[in-house]
Design a protein around this motif. Structure first.
Motif, PDB file in Angstrom:
ATOM      1  N   PHE A 146      52.700  96.746  14.119  1.00  0.00           N
ATOM      2  CA  PHE A 146      53.539  97.436  13.140  1.00  0.00           C
ATOM      3  C   PHE A 146      54.925  96.806  13.199  1.00  0.00           C
ATOM      4  O   PHE A 146      55.517  96.708  14.273  1.00  0.00           O
ATOM      5  CB  PHE A 146      53.631  98.934  13.444  1.00  0.00           C
ATOM      6  CG  PHE A 146      52.402  99.708  13.066  1.00  0.00           C
ATOM      7  CD1 PHE A 146      52.320 100.372  11.848  1.00  0.00           C
ATOM      8  CD2 PHE A 146      51.317  99.764  13.925  1.00  0.00           C
ATOM      9  CE1 PHE A 146      51.181 101.082  11.500  1.00  0.00           C
ATOM     10  CE2 PHE A 146      50.168 100.472  13.586  1.00  0.00           C
ATOM     11  CZ  PHE A 146      50.102 101.134  12.366  1.00  0.00           C
ATOM     12  N   CYS A 199      59.252  95.858   3.647  1.00  0.00           N
ATOM     13  CA  CYS A 199      59.370  96.437   4.982  1.00  0.00           C
ATOM     14  C   CYS A 199      58.518  97.691   5.103  1.00  0.00           C
ATOM     15  O   CYS A 199      57.975  98.196   4.125  1.00  0.00           O
ATOM     16  CB  CYS A 199      60.824  96.773   5.310  1.00  0.00           C
ATOM     17  SG  CYS A 199      61.466  98.221   4.442  1.00  0.00           S
ATOM     18  N   GLN A 200      58.381  98.146   6.323  1.00  0.00           N
ATOM     19  CA  GLN A 200      57.697  99.405   6.595  1.00  0.00           C
ATOM     20  C   GLN A 200      58.674 100.477   7.031  1.00  0.00           C
ATOM     21  O   GLN A 200      58.279 101.585   7.344  1.00  0.00           O
ATOM     22  CB  GLN A 200      56.632  99.200   7.681  1.00  0.00           C
ATOM     23  CG  GLN A 200      55.518  98.286   7.228  1.00  0.00           C
ATOM     24  CD  GLN A 200      54.424  98.148   8.256  1.00  0.00           C
ATOM     25  OE1 GLN A 200      53.262  98.279   7.936  1.00  0.00           O
ATOM     26  NE2 GLN A 200      54.789  97.873   9.485  1.00  0.00           N
ATOM     27  N   THR A 207      58.933  96.601  11.468  1.00  0.00           N
ATOM     28  CA  THR A 207      59.894  97.271  10.593  1.00  0.00           C
ATOM     29  C   THR A 207      60.127  96.463   9.321  1.00  0.00           C
ATOM     30  O   THR A 207      60.252  97.015   8.234  1.00  0.00           O
ATOM     31  CB  THR A 207      61.230  97.487  11.321  1.00  0.00           C
ATOM     32  OG1 THR A 207      61.684  96.234  11.849  1.00  0.00           O
ATOM     33  CG2 THR A 207      61.076  98.491  12.451  1.00  0.00           C
ATOM     34  N   HIS A 216      56.774 103.427   5.434  1.00  0.00           N
ATOM     35  CA  HIS A 216      56.139 102.962   4.201  1.00  0.00           C
ATOM     36  C   HIS A 216      54.766 102.400   4.545  1.00  0.00           C
ATOM     37  O   HIS A 216      54.626 101.626   5.488  1.00  0.00           O
ATOM     38  CB  HIS A 216      56.990 101.892   3.515  1.00  0.00           C
ATOM     39  CG  HIS A 216      58.407 102.318   3.261  1.00  0.00           C
ATOM     40  ND1 HIS A 216      58.724 103.382   2.453  1.00  0.00           N
ATOM     41  CD2 HIS A 216      59.579 101.831   3.734  1.00  0.00           C
ATOM     42  CE1 HIS A 216      60.039 103.527   2.423  1.00  0.00           C
ATOM     43  NE2 HIS A 216      60.578 102.603   3.200  1.00  0.00           N
ATOM     44  N   SER A 217      53.774 102.749   3.774  1.00  0.00           N
ATOM     45  CA  SER A 217      52.394 102.350   4.078  1.00  0.00           C
ATOM     46  C   SER A 217      52.078 100.979   3.485  1.00  0.00           C
ATOM     47  O   SER A 217      51.277 100.845   2.560  1.00  0.00           O
ATOM     48  CB  SER A 217      51.417 103.404   3.545  1.00  0.00           C
ATOM     49  OG  SER A 217      51.648 104.653   4.149  1.00  0.00           O
ATOM     50  N   SER A 218      52.713  99.950   4.009  1.00  0.00           N
ATOM     51  CA  SER A 218      52.429  98.590   3.569  1.00  0.00           C
ATOM     52  C   SER A 218      51.095  98.131   4.152  1.00  0.00           C
ATOM     53  O   SER A 218      50.801  98.376   5.325  1.00  0.00           O
ATOM     54  CB  SER A 218      53.544  97.635   4.018  1.00  0.00           C
ATOM     55  OG  SER A 218      54.791  98.053   3.510  1.00  0.00           O
ATOM     56  N   ILE A 275      59.458 103.240  12.203  1.00  0.00           N
ATOM     57  CA  ILE A 275      58.110 103.381  12.761  1.00  0.00           C
ATOM     58  C   ILE A 275      58.148 104.497  13.797  1.00  0.00           C
ATOM     59  O   ILE A 275      58.895 104.428  14.770  1.00  0.00           O
ATOM     60  CB  ILE A 275      57.631 102.061  13.377  1.00  0.00           C
ATOM     61  CG1 ILE A 275      57.533 100.996  12.278  1.00  0.00           C
ATOM     62  CG2 ILE A 275      56.282 102.242  14.059  1.00  0.00           C
ATOM     63  CD1 ILE A 275      57.213  99.617  12.780  1.00  0.00           C
ATOM     64  N   CYS A 312      48.390  95.888   5.893  1.00  0.00           N
ATOM     65  CA  CYS A 312      48.480  94.886   6.958  1.00  0.00           C
ATOM     66  C   CYS A 312      47.081  94.438   7.347  1.00  0.00           C
ATOM     67  O   CYS A 312      46.314  95.204   7.931  1.00  0.00           O
ATOM     68  CB  CYS A 312      49.209  95.442   8.182  1.00  0.00           C
ATOM     69  SG  CYS A 312      49.291  94.258   9.558  1.00  0.00           S
ATOM     70  N   PRO A 325      54.146 104.427  10.121  1.00  0.00           N
ATOM     71  CA  PRO A 325      55.276 103.741   9.487  1.00  0.00           C
ATOM     72  C   PRO A 325      55.851 104.574   8.351  1.00  0.00           C
ATOM     73  O   PRO A 325      55.157 105.412   7.761  1.00  0.00           O
ATOM     74  CB  PRO A 325      54.646 102.449   8.960  1.00  0.00           C
ATOM     75  CG  PRO A 325      53.231 102.836   8.669  1.00  0.00           C
ATOM     76  CD  PRO A 325      52.851 103.866   9.710  1.00  0.00           C
TER      77      PRO A 325
END
Length: 255
Positions: free
Chosen positions: A175, A217-218, A177, A237-239, A221, A241, A235
């Motif tokens: 994870f 960015c996320q 940032t 933001h749910s980017s 965290i 990965c 996180p």
């Protein structure tokens, strides 16, 4: 930070500490337990810097070494802290150096017959290729179960893609940032935005139309640990990965 500013800040800390005798706790030593108020159910120990590292730095001060500030080896006295709660160990790796983790910390662990074995690690030196080398991370993470590697970095210079790929191959979910170029970041330079809130600045960097300045960015965290021992990393933001173990089935290993 300039040498003059660093020296002034150091003197301010010493002056403050001299007036706070009852509240000052030295954070150094191989397994030095500290007990801040409000954390009675949490075991908190410093795992870096080792006493020998601190001694070298004090010696430089006493010798009036003109190069004592602003050098990379200042990271040899960076703090690394282990938190233990409900059977879950978490390590904040700080800017701990390869030298401290590999030789000094490992020697201590061999002597006492145990190592750190954390489920969640904030990677040393923002996930740099040098200080978060496999030989370091192998001694920080526990062997099995849910494991998470967290990097607080700008995504431009850190974390190293090699480090993220190593975590993924070990089944450790990374994870970050700020996402690195392999995950969509195109920022060749991170622009300062004075007078703009950090939240708005993050949105502007993520939605920039100009190529070369996009920085997905996320955000923050968060680690949540329940009293029963269940834990999760969440996180802001749910980017997506593809390096996380939960998506491993989407990227089958080659022959």
């Amino acid at each position: 930070m300039s040498e003059r500013t660093a020296a002034f800040e150091f003197l301010q800390i010493i002056k403050w500490a001299s007036t706070q005798e009852n509240f000052w706790t030295e954070c150094a030593g191989e397994e030095n337990t500290i007990g801040p108020s409000g954390f009675s159910q949490v075991s908190i120990q410093t795992v870096l810097p080792l006493k020998v590292s601190k001694g070298e730095y004090i010696g430089r001060i006493e010798r009036d070494d003109p190069n004592m500030f602003g050098n990379l080896d200042d990271n040899d006295i960076s703090l690394a802290i282990r938190f233990s709660y409900a059977g879950v160990d978490v390590v904040l790796g700080g800017d701990g150096t390869l030298n401290n983790w590999r030789s000094r910390r490992n020697r201590f662990e061999r002597n006492v017959g145990r190592r750190i074995m954390a489920s969640v690690v904030n990677l040393p030196h923002h996930g740099s290729q040098h200080d978060s080398a496999p030989e370091v991370l192998e001694n920080l993470f526990t062997i099995g179960g849910d494991r998470y590697g967290v990097t607080s970095a700008n995504g431009h210079s850190h974390p190293s893609q090699d480090v993220i790929e190593w975590l993924s191959k070990q089944g450790i979910s990374p994870f970050c940032t700020n996402l690195m170029p392999a995950c969509g970041a195109n920022a060749s330079k991170l622009f300062a935005m004075p007078g703009i809130s950090p939240e708005l600045a993050a949105i502007l960097r993520q939605t920039a139309l100009s190529g070369g300045v996009i920085q997905p960015c996320q955000g923050d965290i968060t680690l949540r640990i329940e009293s029963a021992g269940n834990f999760a990393v969440v996180p802001q933001h749910s980017s997506f990965c593809g390096y996380r173990s939960s998506f491993a089935s989407l990227f089958p290993a080659g022959p």
